[in-house]
Design a protein around this motif. Structure first.
Motif, short mmCIF file in Angstrom:
data_model
loop_
_atom_site.label_atom_id
_atom_site.label_comp_id
_atom_site.label_asym_id
_atom_site.label_seq_id
_atom_site.Cartn_x
_atom_site.Cartn_y
_atom_site.Cartn_z
N ASN A 96 0.59 -1.08 0.21
CA ASN A 96 0.13 0.13 -0.05
C ASN A 96 0.98 1.35 -0.26
OD1 ASN A 96 -2.19 -1.50 0.41
ND2 ASN A 96 -2.50 -1.04 2.37
N CYS A 97 1.51 1.23 0.62
CA CYS A 97 2.34 2.82 1.26
C CYS A 97 3.35 2.84 0.02
CB CYS A 97 3.27 2.14 3.02
SG CYS A 97 4.44 3.87 2.71
N TYR A 98 3.85 1.48 -0.94
CA TYR A 98 5.23 1.31 -1.66
C TYR A 98 3.97 2.15 -3.09
CZ TYR A 98 8.59 0.18 -4.97
OH TYR A 98 8.77 0.77 -6.42
N PHE A 99 2.83 1.99 -3.08
CA PHE A 99 2.37 1.90 -4.91
C PHE A 99 1.79 3.19 -4.92
CE2 PHE A 99 3.22 -2.30 -5.06
CZ PHE A 99 2.91 -2.47 -7.24
N LEU A 100 0.95 3.54 -3.16
CA LEU A 100 0.51 4.92 -3.06
C LEU A 100 1.20 6.03 -3.35
CD1 LEU A 100 -2.55 3.77 -1.18
CD2 LEU A 100 -2.68 3.79 -3.78
N GLY A 101 2.47 5.75 -2.17
CA GLY A 101 3.44 7.06 -2.32
C GLY A 101 3.86 7.52 -4.29
N GLY A 102 4.06 5.70 -4.48
CA GLY A 102 4.06 6.45 -6.64
C GLY A 102 3.33 6.94 -6.78
#
Length: 277
Positions: A96-102
């Motif tokens: 969640n954090c990785y993709f949504l951060g991107g």
């Protein structure tokens, strides 16, 4: 064929951080071979109208690197910081954090050029996603110390600050869209970690989308024996994870109250081993 099979086996045995690294390396090689095509169709354009014709680029851009130093710096940080992230959060929260951060970093990039009515180079690279992970874990355990060769012990908040400041310095460039995207990812990582402290995962909606598509690819039938076996393993694994998390939480509480130096040697060793996994 043996070499290819070894790579496949390594990928299947890898954790989520390592799998993303493998994917990035593979796509870097593809980009090197088919540069024009990949840049045209998979990087994020600064022109909002062009983006509307290629909406998938809001995700794919984070896997496209052109320069060797760019991918090396991103993936080295991702390997160490990402695995540390998994010691304090679960796999789904990492995704969640990785993709949504991107994605959030990409939106900041698009909005910047849309408001300024300018055009810049297309955006490519995992920096926004990596920054989200870096800032999130530094927000969770700011005083966690990493042992760096030739430097010694450095607390995580210091390293995250240096990483973010490098992007801030890039704002002085004429084409500063990439730097804004990095900072956008960092802002999301901070907010994500703060919301998790309140037991509110703001990435649940993204997780639900991934789960939906994941179910579509799974076989509809499994044997009862196999189901029972997996259930047992899952229960045992959950008990171990809960025990480990309780110990981590106790140590973090001690750090927040008395500082890192108040930890015993055993507690420091435990955190150090956790950080290396």
């Amino acid at each position: 064929m043996s070499f290819i099979n070894d790579i496949k086996q390594a990928y299947y045995n890898a954790n989520i951080v390592e799998k993303i690294i493998y994917i990035n390396v593979f796509l870097f090689l593809i980009t090197y071979i088919f540069t024009g095509f990949v840049i045209e169709w998979f990087t994020l354009p600064s022109n909002f109208t062009a983006f509307l014709y290629k909406p998938w680029t809001l995700i794919t851009y984070a896997f496209i690197h052109q320069r060797l130093f760019h991918i090396l710096s991103n993936l080295l940080v991702l390997y160490y910081i990402g695995n540390l992230f998994l010691d304090f959060y679960n796999k789904k929260q990492f995704v969640n954090c990785y993709f949504l951060g991107g994605i959030f970093g990409g939106l900041v990039f698009l909005i910047n050029y849309y408001i300024s009515n300018k055009y810049g180079d297309p955006l490519g690279g995992a920096s926004a996603a990596v920054t989200a992970i870096f800032v999130a874990i530094a927000t969770k355990i700011p005083r966690y110390a990493l042992q760096l060769r030739f430097i010694g012990s450095v607390e995580l908040w210091v390293l995250a600050t240096i990483w973010v400041v490098l992007s801030i310095l890039q704002l002085a460039a004429i084409d500063n869209g990439a730097a804004l995207a990095h900072l956008g990812g960092g802002i999301f990582g901070f907010v994500y970690a703060k919301q998790l402290e309140k037991n509110n995962d703001i990435g649940k909606w993204f997780e639900a989308i991934l789960n939906y598509f994941s179910k579509l690819t799974k076989s509809s039938k499994k044997s009862n024996l196999k189901t029972v076996y997996k259930s047992t393993n899952r229960t045992q694994s959950t008990d171990v994870e809960k025990s480990k998390q309780r110990k981590i939480d106790d140590i973090l509480d001690k750090i927040s109250k008395s500082g890192y130096e108040s930890l015993t040697k055993e507690e420091k060793d435990f955190l150090f081993r956790a950080g290396k996994k």
